[in-house]
Design a protein around this motif. Sequence first.
Motif, PDB file in Angstrom:
ATOM      1  N   GLY A   1       0.823  -1.206   0.000  1.00 39.01           N
ATOM      2  CA  GLY A   1       0.000   0.000   0.000  1.00 39.01           C
ATOM      3  C   GLY A   1       0.856   1.254   0.000  1.00 39.01           C
ATOM      4  N   TRP A   2       1.849   1.287   0.886  1.00 40.67           N
ATOM      5  CA  TRP A   2       2.736   2.466   0.964  1.00 40.67           C
ATOM      6  C   TRP A   2       3.527   2.650  -0.318  1.00 40.67           C
ATOM      7  CZ3 TRP A   2       3.291   6.303   4.594  1.00 40.67           C
ATOM      8  CH2 TRP A   2       2.522   6.153   5.766  1.00 40.67           C
ATOM      9  N   VAL A   3       3.997   1.517  -0.881  1.00 39.10           N
ATOM     10  CA  VAL A   3       4.790   1.615  -2.118  1.00 39.10           C
ATOM     11  C   VAL A   3       3.916   2.143  -3.251  1.00 39.10           C
ATOM     12  CG1 VAL A   3       5.989   0.276  -3.892  1.00 39.10           C
ATOM     13  CG2 VAL A   3       6.478  -0.144  -1.479  1.00 39.10           C
ATOM     14  N   VAL A   4       2.661   1.665  -3.322  1.00 35.82           N
ATOM     15  CA  VAL A   4       1.767   2.118  -4.393  1.00 35.82           C
ATOM     16  C   VAL A   4       1.477   3.611  -4.247  1.00 35.82           C
ATOM     17  CG1 VAL A   4      -0.593   1.971  -5.273  1.00 35.82           C
ATOM     18  CG2 VAL A   4       0.731  -0.118  -4.883  1.00 35.82           C
ATOM     19  N   VAL A   5       1.115   4.025  -3.027  1.00 35.30           N
ATOM     20  CA  VAL A   5       0.729   5.421  -2.821  1.00 35.30           C
ATOM     21  C   VAL A   5       1.917   6.359  -3.050  1.00 35.30           C
ATOM     22  CG1 VAL A   5      -0.037   7.122  -1.125  1.00 35.30           C
ATOM     23  CG2 VAL A   5      -1.178   4.893  -1.282  1.00 35.30           C
ATOM     24  N   PHE A   6       3.039   6.070  -2.384  1.00 32.53           N
ATOM     25  CA  PHE A   6       4.175   6.989  -2.514  1.00 32.53           C
ATOM     26  C   PHE A   6       4.915   6.812  -3.838  1.00 32.53           C
ATOM     27  CE2 PHE A   6       3.143   8.008   1.724  1.00 32.53           C
ATOM     28  CZ  PHE A   6       3.577   9.318   1.873  1.00 32.53           C
ATOM     29  N   GLY A   7       4.839   5.601  -4.411  1.00 33.53           N
ATOM     30  CA  GLY A   7       5.373   5.412  -5.757  1.00 33.53           C
ATOM     31  C   GLY A   7       4.597   6.275  -6.751  1.00 33.53           C
ATOM     32  N   ALA A   8       3.249   6.279  -6.599  1.00 34.39           N
ATOM     33  CA  ALA A   8       2.420   7.079  -7.508  1.00 34.39           C
ATOM     34  C   ALA A   8       2.703   8.569  -7.325  1.00 34.39           C
ATOM     35  CB  ALA A   8       0.943   6.788  -7.263  1.00 34.39           C
ATOM     36  N   LEU A   9       2.870   8.983  -6.054  1.00 35.00           N
ATOM     37  CA  LEU A   9       3.195  10.393  -5.796  1.00 35.00           C
ATOM     38  C   LEU A   9       4.524  10.759  -6.437  1.00 35.00           C
ATOM     39  CD1 LEU A   9       2.145  10.823  -2.045  1.00 35.00           C
ATOM     40  CD2 LEU A   9       1.118  11.929  -4.032  1.00 35.00           C
ATOM     41  N   ALA A  10       5.511   9.857  -6.293  1.00 35.04           N
ATOM     42  CA  ALA A  10       6.837  10.121  -6.876  1.00 35.04           C
ATOM     43  C   ALA A  10       6.740  10.212  -8.397  1.00 35.04           C
ATOM     44  CB  ALA A  10       7.825   9.027  -6.470  1.00 35.04           C
ATOM     45  N   VAL A  11       5.990   9.297  -9.005  1.00 33.32           N
ATOM     46  CA  VAL A  11       5.828   9.316 -10.463  1.00 33.32           C
ATOM     47  C   VAL A  11       5.131  10.608 -10.893  1.00 33.32           C
ATOM     48  CG1 VAL A  11       4.593   8.243 -12.390  1.00 33.32           C
ATOM     49  CG2 VAL A  11       5.868   6.817 -10.771  1.00 33.32           C
ATOM     50  N   GLY A  12       4.043  10.949 -10.183  1.00 39.07           N
ATOM     51  CA  GLY A  12       3.289  12.159 -10.525  1.00 39.07           C
ATOM     52  C   GLY A  12       4.157  13.393 -10.441  1.00 39.07           C
ATOM     53  N   ARG A  13       4.960  13.438  -9.411  1.00 37.92           N
ATOM     54  CA  ARG A  13       5.818  14.603  -9.211  1.00 37.92           C
ATOM     55  C   ARG A  13       6.961  14.633 -10.238  1.00 37.92           C
ATOM     56  NH1 ARG A  13       7.382  19.622  -7.806  1.00 37.92           N
ATOM     57  NH2 ARG A  13       9.561  19.642  -7.248  1.00 37.92           N
ATOM     58  N   PHE A  14       7.643  13.485 -10.376  1.00 36.85           N
ATOM     59  CA  PHE A  14       8.895  13.481 -11.138  1.00 36.85           C
ATOM     60  C   PHE A  14       8.655  13.563 -12.642  1.00 36.85           C
ATOM     61  CE2 PHE A  14      12.794  11.240 -12.727  1.00 36.85           C
ATOM     62  CZ  PHE A  14      13.663  12.260 -12.398  1.00 36.85           C
ATOM     63  N   THR A  15       7.563  12.950 -13.128  1.00 33.79           N
ATOM     64  CA  THR A  15       7.363  12.936 -14.578  1.00 33.79           C
ATOM     65  C   THR A  15       6.891  14.288 -15.107  1.00 33.79           C
ATOM     66  OG1 THR A  15       5.163  12.026 -14.249  1.00 33.79           O
ATOM     67  CG2 THR A  15       6.912  10.469 -14.801  1.00 33.79           C
ATOM     68  N   THR A  16       6.431  15.174 -14.209  1.00 35.70           N
ATOM     69  CA  THR A  16       5.958  16.476 -14.691  1.00 35.70           C
ATOM     70  C   THR A  16       6.878  17.614 -14.267  1.00 35.70           C
ATOM     71  OG1 THR A  16       4.638  16.694 -12.697  1.00 35.70           O
ATOM     72  CG2 THR A  16       3.534  15.788 -14.629  1.00 35.70           C
ATOM     73  N   LYS A  17       7.952  17.252 -13.580  1.00 35.33           N
ATOM     74  CA  LYS A  17       8.804  18.281 -12.967  1.00 35.33           C
ATOM     75  C   LYS A  17       9.749  18.907 -13.996  1.00 35.33           C
ATOM     76  CE  LYS A  17      12.356  18.425  -9.385  1.00 35.33           C
ATOM     77  NZ  LYS A  17      13.246  17.637  -8.540  1.00 35.33           N
ATOM     78  N   ASP A  18       9.935  20.218 -13.904  1.00 38.54           N
ATOM     79  CA  ASP A  18      10.981  20.880 -14.684  1.00 38.54           C
ATOM     80  C   ASP A  18      12.313  20.670 -13.972  1.00 38.54           C
ATOM     81  OD1 ASP A  18       9.267  21.774 -16.554  1.00 38.54           O
ATOM     82  OD2 ASP A  18       9.256  23.868 -15.934  1.00 38.54           O
ATOM     83  N   VAL A  19      13.247  20.047 -14.668  1.00 37.96           N
ATOM     84  CA  VAL A  19      14.562  19.831 -14.062  1.00 37.96           C
ATOM     85  C   VAL A  19      15.429  21.050 -14.350  1.00 37.96           C
ATOM     86  CG1 VAL A  19      16.620  18.399 -14.062  1.00 37.96           C
ATOM     87  CG2 VAL A  19      14.359  17.349 -14.175  1.00 37.96           C
ATOM     88  N   LEU A  20      15.603  21.872 -13.336  1.00 36.70           N
ATOM     89  CA  LEU A  20      16.326  23.131 -13.531  1.00 36.70           C
ATOM     90  C   LEU A  20      17.670  23.120 -12.802  1.00 36.70           C
ATOM     91  CD1 LEU A  20      13.295  25.531 -13.070  1.00 36.70           C
ATOM     92  CD2 LEU A  20      14.288  24.723 -15.203  1.00 36.70           C
ATOM     93  N   SER A  21      18.035  21.983 -12.262  1.00 36.32           N
ATOM     94  CA  SER A  21      19.318  21.937 -11.552  1.00 36.32           C
ATOM     95  C   SER A  21      20.423  21.522 -12.500  1.00 36.32           C
ATOM     96  CB  SER A  21      19.250  20.943 -10.408  1.00 36.32           C
ATOM     97  OG  SER A  21      18.945  19.674 -10.914  1.00 36.32           O
TER      98      SER A  21
END
Lengths: 310, 280
Positions: free
Chosen positions: B260-280
């Motif tokens: 459950g934790w892997v699904v929820v936080f995995g989904a959050l990580a995917v949602g965040r990382f796949t749409t993030k502007d990488v400016l570093s």
Amino acid sequence: MTDRAIETVGLVKTFGQQRAVDDLALDVPRGAVFGFLGPNGSGKTTTIRMLLGLASPSAGEIRLLGETMPGRIGAVLPRVGALVEGPAAYPFLSGRNSLHRLDAADPRSDPKTRRQRVDRALERVGLQAAAKKRSGAYSLGMKQRLGLAAALVRPRDLLILDEPTNGLDPQGTREVRNLIRALAADGTTVFVSSHLLSEIEQVCTHAGIMSAGRLVAQGTLDQLRQLGTRRITVQTPDASEAAAVFARLGLDPVDRGDHLEGELRDGLQVEDVAAALVGDGVRLRGLSASGQTLEDLFVALTGEGFDVRG
Amino acid sequence: MSAVETQRPARPFALLGSELALVFRRRRTWAMLAALALIPILIAVAVRVTGGPPSGRGPAFLASITENGLFVSFTALVVSIPLFLPLTVGVVAGDSIAGEANLGTLRYLLAAPVGRLRLLAVKFASIVVFLFAASLVIVVAGAAIGAALFPVGPVTLLSGDTIGTGEYLGRALLLVLYSTLSLLGLGAVGLFISTLTTVPIGAMAATVVAAGAAQIVDALPQLEALHPFMFSHHWFGFGDLLRQPIDWSGFQDNALLQLGWVVVFGALAVGRFTTKDVLS
């Protein structure tokens, strides 16, 4: 297959209220060495980030090598080598292992030829002697070379190089110029951003000039030179005769006391004016032209100010 | 030339090898594993020098060590799960994306192009492998030091049954798997936090804080309704694996919770990382 290496239409990137890139229409033909110029903070790096799919545009379209970005990122980027905002490596890995790691990131790159390709790239940037050294111990110039090597590990159709000569010594700068020439001769399109105008002028066939997020001019170097006001200045003891020649050629002479200035128009060349002056027996102490260099045009288009735009 | 190259079949596991080499080539990783190996050694030496505690005091299994050195492994695992393992997971998971962003290598991985989803999957896989290695180090170091300092013989389980050395190895491996499984949820939380920042030390600290917070919530009687949902809830549940026959219900509950934790936080990580502007 399109004849455009990079094409953007109405490209916009906003950060909060600020439009970092505003309605950009880049047009880079295949085979060109395209100099991407602009003062610090004019949106060059932001544009490059969008070209490479690192940042998503707020509006507009991008086509790289004829393919839509970022939709076709997996198909396009293996053909594009990049150096973005300085090189990066794993400080605890050797230069060679850092390149192996970055090359392994793309599932399409062939592990069987990796060693050979990496070593060839290191050789090309003159880093083979330091290949086994931890990249954390590299000097700034060596890191820059490693970054260039990373862009060259695979055969590329397009190279996007952001300030490639940053931190390099004069020899290194020359080598990079020669490298760009050699790559261009092999048919690679090179898109190089820089604020060192003299360098760009020496290797580029085309240029684009950014100012405050907008592309204020782009084209071949000759086309760009036509945009600027070119002035000719002569120093002569025969000022009145010289003024007569200037007037005859339509140069609007302005007598500055110790020298005479005029504006070159309609494709009139400096050498034509010199010939006319000498033909009329005007004795010359000095003759110079300004507005011929990209730097003059750059300053004319982007302003003299030193302060970075807020 | 390059156009042909792009037609070749994908090699999805090439990056995993590179990622594991990256993790296990770092001195930091070996320092953490060495520190984890010190825990059973410290316990065994302390028990040997003092002659052991009176029965019923100290962490689980502590009293059994003097009779059978193999119990050092179990005691060390009990001691490590609430603090030391979460610390090391915090370092590895917190560093996963933020560390690459901080070095600047993230932009080159993405421009390769690595594929953002693929990078996250590989990073999570390397966290899992590290967890397994860390748990294994504790159990192996425990068995080795236990065998060196104390008598070794058939192991008496919690249910009173006795098993031989061969079956002990099987149970020890089960404990390693249980410990790995128990920390998967925290690993996913750390991976998500790591996508939020370019400062790896911040992501590491936040992950460790999350581990502490979950245990505090799990310990407060007033928040009892939340207890079953804390990723730390089954951290000490491996006693059931030391019975004859094995009671798998705890293992299953834990697996479901961690999933459950892997699904929820995995989904959050995917949602965040796949749409993030990488400016570093």
